[in-house]
Design a protein around this motif. Structure first.
Motif, short mmCIF file in Angstrom:
data_model
loop_
_atom_site.label_atom_id
_atom_site.label_comp_id
_atom_site.label_asym_id
_atom_site.label_seq_id
_atom_site.Cartn_x
_atom_site.Cartn_y
_atom_site.Cartn_z
N UNK A 66 12.40 11.70 -10.73
CA UNK A 66 11.63 11.55 -11.97
C UNK A 66 10.38 10.72 -11.72
N UNK A 67 10.50 9.66 -10.97
CA UNK A 67 9.33 8.81 -10.72
C UNK A 67 8.25 9.56 -9.93
N UNK B 99 1.25 7.09 -17.69
CA UNK B 99 2.39 7.45 -16.84
C UNK B 99 3.60 6.60 -17.16
N UNK B 100 3.35 5.35 -17.46
CA UNK B 100 4.44 4.45 -17.80
C UNK B 100 5.16 4.93 -19.07
N UNK B 101 4.40 5.32 -20.07
CA UNK B 101 5.01 5.81 -21.30
C UNK B 101 5.70 7.15 -21.07
N UNK C 182 0.82 -1.21 0.00
CA UNK C 182 0.00 0.00 0.00
C UNK C 182 0.85 1.25 0.00
N UNK C 183 2.18 1.09 -0.07
CA UNK C 183 3.07 2.23 0.11
C UNK C 183 3.84 2.57 -1.15
N UNK C 184 3.45 2.06 -2.32
CA UNK C 184 4.21 2.30 -3.53
C UNK C 184 4.14 3.76 -3.93
N UNK C 185 5.12 4.16 -4.75
CA UNK C 185 5.25 5.48 -5.33
C UNK C 185 5.37 6.55 -4.25
#
Length: 692
Positions: free
Chosen positions: A567-568, A546-548, A332-335
């Motif tokens: 950047x992410x 977002x991936x692209x 639950x903690x990604x990004x």
């Protein structure tokens, strides 16, 4: 001049010696096998070359220095390893990183040599493999163990003659899926034969994943009778959940190189029922706070948070959950929450020594200052629940630069926390990062209001006003009395964000840290503003996903130079889904939260910069001020920096501190900036405070 072969052989010997020094110092070397051993057993659609390239590049940027890039095996037997030559051509080949390939036989070596004829530096290492049992080799290679070793001798010799390092693998060192328990004496004999044919290291694989710590210990002690332990590596699958325990056992018995796979990817086509390799994330986490240090690129380590992020990403690509227990704990903690969650994991190990880091959490807020101020404010708080603080503890207030958002400070905050943990010094009560009203999440909330009069020019005094309103408590949504806090403002790039002179009530600040301050005289603001606003209006601002967007930005322009964490976060927290007011008819894809029009409007604000320039001298005399610039004068002219120091501040002696971040330009790297902020926070000020 040394011949090519002789030169490469010399380089090999240097690196071989280099592996011996860490051995004596409890430094653990990780060989990341995810892109080869991890992907080779994936079912379903063939994984695109582009995905493999991105996986390898991400791992290298995270600090991994030894990676398996693929295998020159027949795609007929292992389809997922097709395209290895294209993978080698496509990866970035970072200096100091070794990209090895598995070679099953002479045919595979010939294919590699054909590739090396055109690109001789594309790899410097191969791996060869056999097994400790005849039954496994018959299933895998259609020959006995002795026959397989005989076939490998000319392969190893030819590779070394070409200047390549050779690494050996021994499969099924504990149990064989076809013949049961393995004779450890046979493991010892096979490992020794691989070393005798020139392998610099032999990896001992519990391919089935049934091994238990006491069995690993017994096997290693048997092998060590004929083989120096520094020549051995451990390779453990996690079928029965014992892989991490087996890693720790191997380390206790002297092994200092561990094979692991990001996300726990893996399985063997010829070992029915075997699951993935031990997850790199789980190994890194298991070693936190221990006597062991994991070696990474440039003398550093491998970033746990980066590996967790990569493990999540590749698992999503493959359409299944990550096998890593660490990632499972943090799903639950990604990004945008990733750094905070991992800080909690890392710091929990040192509870008691640094109690302020017992349990770091975060929360996002929407602050409504109306009618005192017309635009909503979004902020994020990082703090320690139930912690106690003395009156000297600091509250840090971060303000971002044009085109960014509050979350882009998170890598710097994370790196600053690490410094506070390791070195101590000042105590930080909590940290706030605040969006400008037309940036980040605030831009979405204020979208309609911004279209009523802020489209041509957005004065950066609006950001200062919003911060002042937020800290003054003239609104609802945040129940914190900032007027009683020991505040430190940390400001990135432009204008006069923290120069809230003239706003009442006055806010008391302990000090202010300016990072790449961009206030300047009028002769500079006009040309710079025109160039920047024109660039903002013309920039690309929509992407299919977002991936692209990440893929495009990572390979182009200034974005490609950014710290990958920044950047992410820029993409995850700075982009929004379509449609928007600017693109009402587009329903698919993403665009900027801070629109092109709003970014350009910020750059057209000439008065904020010149007014900040006029007020700075007086400000510095009344507020302890730290000034941090990048050592590279790429974006902000050296003349502007010199003018501020000599003519406005009237000498660095009038600053609380002045520093430059080595190797950084206008977009300062988070780690270097965190170090300078840490230094500034620990600079004695004699208790001086100020009101803005």
């Amino acid at each position: 001049m040394l011949s090519s072969t002789r030169f490469r052989s010399w380089r090999i010997s240097r690196r071989t010696l280099g592996t011996l020094a860490p051995f004596a110092k409890n430094v653990v070397n990780i060989v990341e096998v995810g892109a080869r051993d991890g992907l080779q057993n994936e079912k379903g659609a063939i994984i695109p070359v582009e995905t493999k390239v991105e996986l390898i590049n991400r791992l290298a940027r995270a600090g991994v220095t030894n990676l398996e890039a693929g295998s020159f095996v027949s795609p007929k037997w292992v389809p997922q390893m097709g395209g290895t030559a294209d993978v080698l051509k496509g990866i970035d080949h970072l200096p100091g990183v070794h990209y090895s390939v598995l070679i099953p036989n002479q045919r595979g070596l010939d294919d590699l040599f054909a590739l090396l004829d055109g690109q001789p530096t594309i790899t410097d290492e191969i791996s060869i493999f056999t097994a400790a049992t005849d039954a496994f080799n018959q299933a895998n290679l259609n020959c006995t163990t002795a026959e397989s070793l005989k076939k490998l001798v000319p392969v190893a010799q030819a590779a070394q003659d070409r200047g390549l390092r050779v690494r050996g693998y021994v499969s099924v060192v504990i149990a064989c899926p076809y013949s049961g328990r393995v004779d450890y004496k046979r493991v010892r004999e096979v490992a020794k034969e691989l070393l005798d044919m020139g392998c610099y290291e032999v990896s001992l694989g519990d391919t089935v994943g049934k091994g238990r710590p006491h069995e690993v210990a017994e096997m290693l002690e048997e092998v060590k009778r004929d083989v120096r332990v520094e020549k051995l590596a451990g390779h453990f699958h996690d079928t029965y959940g014992t892989a991490v325990a087996n890693v720790l056992t191997a380390l206790e018995h002297g092994v200092r190189t561990i094979d692991s796979s990001v996300g726990g990817l893996g399985g063997c086509p010829y070992s029915p029922g075997a699951t993935g390799n031990v997850a790199t994330e789980d190994v890194l986490y298991a070693l936190l706070g221990s006597k062991y240090r994991v070696a990474g690129s440039n003398g550093g380590t491998i970033g746990l948070e980066d590996i967790v992020d990569i493990g999540w990403w590749i698992s999503e690509k493959l359409g299944r959950p990550s096998a890593s227990r660490v990632v499972g704990r943090l799903h639950d903690c990604r990004y945008l929450h990733l750094h905070v969650a991992l800080s909690e994991i890392r710091f929990i190990l040192l509870v008691g020594r640094y109690p302020m880091f017992q349990k770091l959490v975060s929360k996002s807020y929407v602050y409504d200052p109306r009618p005192n101020y017309p635009l909503l404010i979004t902020a994020k708080r990082y703090w320690i629940p139930d912690a106690s603080y003395d009156n000297d503890a600091l509250t840090l207030i971060f303000a971002h630069g044009t085109g960014f958002h509050k979350e882009n400070w998170e890598p710097t905050i994370d790196d600053l926390q690490e410094l506070l943990l390791r070195r101590g010094g000042v105590r930080v009560r909590e940290i706030w990062s605040i969006d400008a009203p037309n940036h980040g999440d605030a831009a979405i909330l204020n979208e309609n209001t911004l279209s009523w009069g802020y489209e041509n020019i957005f004065q950066w005094e609006e950001y200062a006003r919003s911060i002042h309103s937020f800290l003054s408590g003239f609104g609802t949504g945040v129940d914190v009395d900032f007027k009683s806090r020991n505040l430190v403002g940390i400001v990135q790039h432009r204008r006069r964000r923290m120069l809230t002179v003239g706003y009442y009530p006055q806010i008391k600040f302990h000090s202010v840290i300016f990072c790449e301050l961009m206030c300047m005289p009028r002769e500079y603001t006009g040309p710079a503003g025109n160039m920047l606003s024109s660039g903002a209006e013309k920039r690309r601002d929509t992407w299919p996903s977002k991936e692209e967007a990440y893929k495009i930005m990572k390979s182009r322009g200034v974005w490609s130079t950014w710290d990958d964490r920044v950047l992410r976060l820029f993409i995850e927290c700075g982009l929004r889904g379509l449609p928007t007011l600017d693109y009402p008819s587009k329903t698919v894809g993403v665009t900027l939260k801070c629109s092109r029009a709003q970014e350009a409007a910020c750059y057209r604000d000439g008065t904020g910069s010149t007014r900040g320039y006029r007020l700075l001298g007086s400000f510095v005399r009344n507020v302890p001020t730290h000034l941090i610039y990048g050592a590279i004068d790429d974006y902000l002219p050296a003349a502007v920096k010199t003018d501020i120091i000599d003519n406005v501040v009237r000498g660095v002696e009038n600053l609380a501190s002045f520093s430059r971040v080595e190797g950084a330009g206008h977009l300062v790297n988070p780690r270097g900036l965190a170090q300078k902020i840490y230094d500034a926070l620990n600079t004695p000020l004699g208790g001086i405070g100020a009101k803005l």
